[in-house]
Design a protein around this motif. Sequence first.
Motif, PDB file in Angstrom:
ATOM      1  N   SER A   1       0.812  -1.218   0.000  1.00 42.04           N
ATOM      2  CA  SER A   1       0.000   0.000   0.000  1.00 42.04           C
ATOM      3  C   SER A   1       0.836   1.253   0.000  1.00 42.04           C
ATOM      4  N   SER A   2       2.061   1.187   0.550  1.00 45.66           N
ATOM      5  CA  SER A   2       2.879   2.395   0.641  1.00 45.66           C
ATOM      6  C   SER A   2       3.938   2.461  -0.419  1.00 45.66           C
TER       7      SER A   2
ATOM      8  N   VAL B   1      12.109   9.932  13.624  1.00 38.51           N
ATOM      9  CA  VAL B   1      10.660   9.884  13.821  1.00 38.51           C
ATOM     10  C   VAL B   1      10.317  10.185  15.275  1.00 38.51           C
ATOM     11  N   LYS B   2      11.145   9.699  16.191  1.00 46.90           N
ATOM     12  CA  LYS B   2      10.902   9.999  17.609  1.00 46.90           C
ATOM     13  C   LYS B   2      10.997  11.505  17.863  1.00 46.90           C
ATOM     14  N   ILE B   3      11.955  12.165  17.213  1.00 50.15           N
ATOM     15  CA  ILE B   3      12.066  13.620  17.369  1.00 50.15           C
ATOM     16  C   ILE B   3      10.816  14.305  16.826  1.00 50.15           C
ATOM     17  N   VAL B   4      10.351  13.876  15.656  1.00 54.49           N
ATOM     18  CA  VAL B   4       9.155  14.481  15.062  1.00 54.49           C
ATOM     19  C   VAL B   4       7.949  14.291  15.981  1.00 54.49           C
ATOM     20  N   GLU B   5       7.772  13.086  16.490  1.00 50.89           N
ATOM     21  CA  GLU B   5       6.635  12.838  17.385  1.00 50.89           C
ATOM     22  C   GLU B   5       6.725  13.701  18.637  1.00 50.89           C
ATOM     23  N   ASP B   6       7.915  13.774  19.224  1.00 51.83           N
ATOM     24  CA  ASP B   6       8.087  14.591  20.437  1.00 51.83           C
ATOM     25  C   ASP B   6       7.798  16.061  20.156  1.00 51.83           C
ATOM     26  N   VAL B   7       8.214  16.528  18.972  1.00 52.55           N
ATOM     27  CA  VAL B   7       7.979  17.937  18.630  1.00 52.55           C
ATOM     28  C   VAL B   7       6.492  18.209  18.467  1.00 52.55           C
ATOM     29  N   VAL B   8       5.768  17.298  17.823  1.00 54.16           N
ATOM     30  CA  VAL B   8       4.321  17.481  17.657  1.00 54.16           C
ATOM     31  C   VAL B   8       3.635  17.511  19.026  1.00 54.16           C
TER      32      VAL B   8
ATOM     33  N   LEU C   1      10.607   5.194   2.583  1.00 51.94           N
ATOM     34  CA  LEU C   1       9.348   4.457   2.699  1.00 51.94           C
ATOM     35  C   LEU C   1       8.912   4.354   4.153  1.00 51.94           C
ATOM     36  N   TYR C   2       9.866   4.112   5.032  1.00 48.38           N
ATOM     37  CA  TYR C   2       9.564   4.046   6.465  1.00 48.38           C
ATOM     38  C   TYR C   2       9.038   5.383   6.968  1.00 48.38           C
ATOM     39  N   LEU C   3       9.683   6.485   6.566  1.00 48.69           N
ATOM     40  CA  LEU C   3       9.220   7.797   6.987  1.00 48.69           C
ATOM     41  C   LEU C   3       7.822   8.075   6.469  1.00 48.69           C
ATOM     42  N   SER C   4       7.555   7.678   5.241  1.00 51.21           N
ATOM     43  CA  SER C   4       6.222   7.889   4.692  1.00 51.21           C
ATOM     44  C   SER C   4       5.166   7.160   5.525  1.00 51.21           C
ATOM     45  N   ASP C   5       5.477   5.934   5.931  1.00 54.50           N
ATOM     46  CA  ASP C   5       4.527   5.173   6.749  1.00 54.50           C
ATOM     47  C   ASP C   5       4.370   5.794   8.142  1.00 54.50           C
ATOM     48  N   ARG C   6       5.476   6.223   8.729  1.00 48.81           N
ATOM     49  CA  ARG C   6       5.402   6.809  10.075  1.00 48.81           C
ATOM     50  C   ARG C   6       4.712   8.170  10.047  1.00 48.81           C
TER      51      ARG C   6
ATOM     52  N   MET D   1       0.077  11.535  11.543  1.00 46.25           N
ATOM     53  CA  MET D   1      -1.121  12.266  11.120  1.00 46.25           C
ATOM     54  C   MET D   1      -2.357  11.728  11.816  1.00 46.25           C
ATOM     55  N   ASN D   2      -2.436  10.426  11.963  1.00 47.52           N
ATOM     56  CA  ASN D   2      -3.597   9.821  12.611  1.00 47.52           C
ATOM     57  C   ASN D   2      -3.473   9.804  14.130  1.00 47.52           C
ATOM     58  N   GLY D   3      -2.301  10.167  14.646  1.00 47.45           N
ATOM     59  CA  GLY D   3      -2.082  10.150  16.081  1.00 47.45           C
ATOM     60  C   GLY D   3      -1.984  11.550  16.660  1.00 47.45           C
ATOM     61  N   PRO D   4      -0.772  12.013  17.009  1.00 49.36           N
ATOM     62  CA  PRO D   4      -0.641  13.314  17.686  1.00 49.36           C
ATOM     63  C   PRO D   4      -1.145  14.487  16.873  1.00 49.36           C
TER      64      PRO D   4
END
Length: 931
Positions: free
Chosen positions: A585-586, A633-640, A702-707, A712-715
């Motif tokens: 799918s991705s 990705v952890k940095i992006v999530e923490d920033v959001v 591809l991993y970044l696209s999935d994360r 988007m659906n989370g934080p």
Amino acid sequence: MAFPVPDHLPRRAIPQDVSSKILNRIDAATNQTLNAELARTWLAMLDEDVRSTKQRIRDRIQAELPRFESLLESAKSARRQLHTLERDVDGLHETVLNSETGLISKITRRLGKHTTLAQEATNTGVCYQALLHLANCQHEYTNLNALVQSGELTEAVQASRQLNTLLSSAPTALVQAKIMSDFKRKSRVAEFFIQEQLSEAYSRSVVLSYNELSICSSVQVRKAETMISLPAILSVLSNESLNGHLSTFRRDLAVNFVDHVLTNPCSVAVETDITRSGKLTCIPLPPNNENLTTRFTNLSAILDFLNVHLFPHIPASHWSSFSHSLCKLLSSSILDHLLRSFLPSTVEQLPSYLSITQQAIEFEQKYILRMLDGDSNDRPIQSWADNLGGHYERKRRIQILDLSKSVIIAPGGESDYFLEETTLAPEVAELLTPPVQDQAEDTAPTEGSSEDAWGFEDDKKSRNSGSTAIDENSWGFDDDSMEPEIQSGQHPAEELTQTSEDVLDPGDAWEWNDGNVDDSGDDSAWDDPWAETSGSGKGIPKASVQPAQQIKAASRLEKLAAKNKKRTNVDVQSSSSPNLPPSSSSQTSPKLPGVTSQPFKTTENEVSKQTSYVKSNVIKESHRVSERMRRLVKIVEDVVIEGRNLSKSNVLPPPSSSSPLGTIILQTSSSILDLFRGLYPAKHAKELEEADRAMAFSNDCLYLSDRIERIMNGPAHDHPSLKERFEECKLYFQVLSDSWYDDTIDKQQQKLDRLLAEGTQGFIDSSGQDRYDECEDAVNQALKEIRSLAHKWKGLLPKSKYYSALGLVTEAALSRMLEDILALPDIPEVESHRLSELCRILSALEGLFMEDINQPSFVLAYVPSWLKFSYLSELLEASMADITYLFETGALVDFGVDELVRLVQALFADTTLRTNTINKISAGHPIATEH
């Protein structure tokens, strides 16, 4: 002679008077006519005219005699008067102009004496004024010198100014005088000495050193007993000197006190004596548990000290500029060394920081605006505090991007990765599921059945009595393993890829016996990097190497042709492989052209088994992802999360701009992804030239696209603008992953194409041993390159993308060989055997497309030209009858009619049989019929 007058000119009128007549006659005379008689005639005429004229005059007088006499008497009287006037004028001239007794001479002599006397008087006056001015200058200079010697510097400054006024207003006669130049020189020397004494007195009155400031209210003048006060010193210093001292004081104050107390923990001690002299000292303190509010207390103490001992004494003419520059200095120091430096990095630290900010605002109001008369419209600290939220977010943005940059540019080893699992769609899982055979199908198939059409013999493979479980982290299939032995009843395509009159050594085909083969290709095709635990993240140990099973080969091509007589119901052109390259799918894998033959078919019972298998089992595949992606990705999530928490908190005041609080930090989350997308390919460009690193980068994208979708659906689910930005980033990374995947495959295809094209030179004249060796080296090198790519990509890419990439690369090599061999106009017998041997070298690539040695390969699903290439290696050594039979049975549908015609023409001599065969082939492939 007279000049002759031209006839065309008009003639002058003849004069009527006597003189003119005589002259005309004289003019008309010539040398021949001129004589004495003629001259007497002219004289006589003149005498006659004179007598006649006198007679007319006498007659006229007589006619008017009374009037004539009256006029004559008047003329005589005028003559007498003229003589009298001349006599009087001569006497007057003598009286006026006589050099001795004349009036003018006397006046001139007296005026000369007067002028001399006036000049003497003027000279005397100028000399008096000059002497008087010089006396005044001498007096003032003497007074100035006395004041300087006695140390009365304030009065000396006044005396110096008066002396300068006298010197500047000197009379004109003294402007260029040497004595005035001497006075001016002495005045300048005295003025310089006075200013030097004043500067020296100021330097002893205001002593500013490291951590200590002393201000004396009065000091003793050097080399004198006179005391001078600080206000007096500041009032009489020259503008240039005072500006210099104030600038130096402001600079030293900023370095030794303002900046020091704002950057270091210390305490301020103030001492004042009875003479109103003061001393301020900064005492360093240990930095443990320092309260930042004490820094404002120390700074306030310094300004209070200066406000008592220095600020009131600064002249008003200099106070405005000095206070304005000091306000700028204080505001900048507080902002730079305190507010900006201690701006916190977490929301928890903001409350204590807000108290410091409030104290800074109060300091600005009390000291900068009131004490130093600052501009109320220019309040930088208040402006900073009003936009504190924006400053906090911008600082966090810089910190976050710096952290992200360090993660992006950090060198990463080959072991710095983890395995990421992706779930396949049911339709893709069904394609990847191996065919299931029932034990009940041990009976021989009837003629016309699907297995009979593919040439399988009656004896079928039997299943093991028990099923063997497969590691859940491997390929993800739980099918029962098959018996290892493959019976002789196989599909012609399978036997064509496995059989030959002369069986090749598998070691030669894989170059296991070649000393030049690099170590990177020693792993067997059965190594299973996907079978490792996906959660380890620290490298995958190599699986045990299993030797490839040597496939049993048929002895003759005629055996294959005999078996194909059973193929009466095969629709070759419309068949499709069950092992088509899947797409997740991705990530969309490159679409392969349709396979022209079908390796096996399944019954309805088998299809139902496979469908139920897919429904009851979720098939996953794993691929390798760089560990830095997990950190990123952890940095992006923490920033959001940080941006959301900041926007919902009430710690900071609302910003003055229209953007709500937390917007900058939320936008930074997508900037991290943009930074990676722009920085990583440039920083690691050299490493990304390698095929495995390029594919690893494609996996990372591809991993970044999935994360990103999970974020988007989370934080970020409740921020539409952020979701829109993440949607763009997701699309960018999908495109980036696809492009790097496709470009890497394209580069490897071009590399193999160049390798075969330059090494084989179109397989021309390969019958010679040297040319054959060159071609063999090129083909072996192509085999080695493909096997090296398989070794690098296996375990790195997902299984579906791995087989698609490897199939496209293999397809490029086979297509180049097919194109060059089919383009040969003439293939002698020796050359045909050698070309067949060269083709069989690449037949070893089939082992790369096997999941289990006991199962048939699925090379046809990923290499469309494999069946065509396999037939070509056999057709090069086949007879005319074999080719005709295979064509009639529809086994050569992968070849174009023109290709088969050229191949027959190149392989066989021009005979009637060849002509008939070519005519039969030119009529087109036979149409399969169903029974």
